[in-house]
Design an enzyme around this catalytic site. Sequence first.
Site, PDB file in Angstrom:
ATOM      1  N   GLN A 180       0.660  -1.198  -0.010  1.00  0.00           N
ATOM      2  CA  GLN A 180      -0.126  -0.029   0.033  1.00  0.00           C
ATOM      3  C   GLN A 180       0.903   1.440   0.057  1.00  0.00           C
ATOM      4  OE1 GLN A 180      -2.068   0.790   3.825  1.00  0.00           O
ATOM      5  NE2 GLN A 180      -3.355   2.236   2.976  1.00  0.00           N
ATOM      6  N   GLY A 181       0.919   2.084  -0.950  1.00  0.00           N
ATOM      7  CA  GLY A 181       1.593   3.019  -1.146  1.00  0.00           C
ATOM      8  C   GLY A 181       0.885   4.471  -1.104  1.00  0.00           C
ATOM      9  N   GLU A 184     -10.051  -1.128   4.995  1.00  0.00           N
ATOM     10  CA  GLU A 184      -8.875  -1.285   5.797  1.00  0.00           C
ATOM     11  C   GLU A 184      -9.212  -1.144   7.398  1.00  0.00           C
ATOM     12  OE1 GLU A 184      -5.617   1.867   5.632  1.00  0.00           O
ATOM     13  OE2 GLU A 184      -4.243   0.398   6.643  1.00  0.00           O
TER      14      GLU A 184
END
Length: 385
Positions: A116-117, A234
Amino acid sequence: MELNYGAEHDAFRAQVRDFVCTHWKHGSDTTLFRQKAIAQGYLYRGIPKQYGGSEQPSDPIKARIIAEEFAAAKAPAEIRGNGVQMLVPTLLERGAEWQKERFIAKTLSGEYRWAQGFSEPGSGSDLASLRTRGELREGQWVINGQKVWTSYARDCQYMFALIRTEAQAPKHHGISYLLLDLNQPGIDIRPMKQINGGDDFNEVFFTDAVTPEDWIVGARGEGWSVSKSLLKHERNMLGGIDRSEALFESLLGLARRTEKGGMTAILDPWVRDRLAALKAELEAQRCSSYLQMSRELSGQGGGLLQMMNKLVQSNYAAAVAKVANAILEDENLISPIGNPRPGNERWVNQYMNSLAAAIAGGTSNIQRNIIAERGLGLPREGHQE
Ligand SMILES: Cc1cc2nc3c(=O)[nH]c(=O)nc-3n(C[C@H](O)[C@H](O)[C@H](O)COP(=O)(O)OP(=O)(O)OC[C@H]3O[C@@H](n4cnc5c(N)ncnc54)[C@H](O)[C@@H]3O)c2cc1C
């Protein structure tokens, strides 16, 4: 309030238990077991068959029963992590057809792993201020900048990232959601040493890194709204009741087998008092998760309750770790530079992870702000009467 599952769901539980007993033994082939469980309709229920799921009608109670029965038998459940829990739901909601076909099934099977960037130095809570930029040149995005805190990036083939592609647009409208292959010369992944000795986090540097023009989810400049649907997933991943249950069970086990003050810790009045309080809190969390489940069943969505559950779960993890520390009477458990007594190492990690849980996926302070403003209607941050 009726807290029984009812006859139909009790029968379903018996079926699931029977399936798990028949097909799972410790040491069996996990991939094969998962395939059978998908064919049976027990895993990846919300995902269409064409993308590798089992495409079952939405039923949060059945999903819960499956999770409980698989956990009780220690059978392999759905693969966890960014790819399955965050990217796949986002692709289903916002992805192009070719992206679903290309990425979902291989992510579900564990073949593709995703980093996850999002976070950057100076852009964590204020994520929309991110500066890593992408320019479209000759049919591909050329990316320059830096991400940070990128968990497990070195073990991943791909990244989903928020990249500033519209330099002139207001900050929330200038971001696009891009998919990237991490295996390329323009990407440099550097591990970061953690306080607990591990190095799961990474800095990721982009120097003229590239990704094809159509590896964008949603339209140009829509990355912020795509990411908001992703952050919801998330929080679901981080705030699950199963985590609290597992923590309480391991604390109970510790109290049963540890000597404290000349007796088994579980007989110590202070420990019993703390265990009772934590158990009561766990049951409150369970009720809250039932409420979330009922809302989802009636189509209302989890809403702020999801966020509250994540906040409560983070606090719970820290409270459990502190009681473990008191049971073990090992000062070094909460000292990152100390040496815990042999056998106590996992509780050091547990304590450190409980601190991390209050930061990952949106810090507890930010969750409190949102709950206060949107849930309780308190004045917005910085608002002067
Ligand atoms: C275990 C873990 C895994 C992670 N994995 C990833 C990953 O894979 N990919 C990724 O992109 N990121 C990841 N992160 C980063 C995470 O998303 C950020 O750490 C988080 O968003 C907070 O940003 P920050 O660290 O820059 O802190 P900051 O935003 O600088 O916050 C510092 C402190 O100030 C407080 N604060 C900030 N603004 C406010 C406000 N308005 N009101 C009240 N208090 C405020 C915060 O609560 C915090 O206590 C991970 C973090 C952790 C802990």
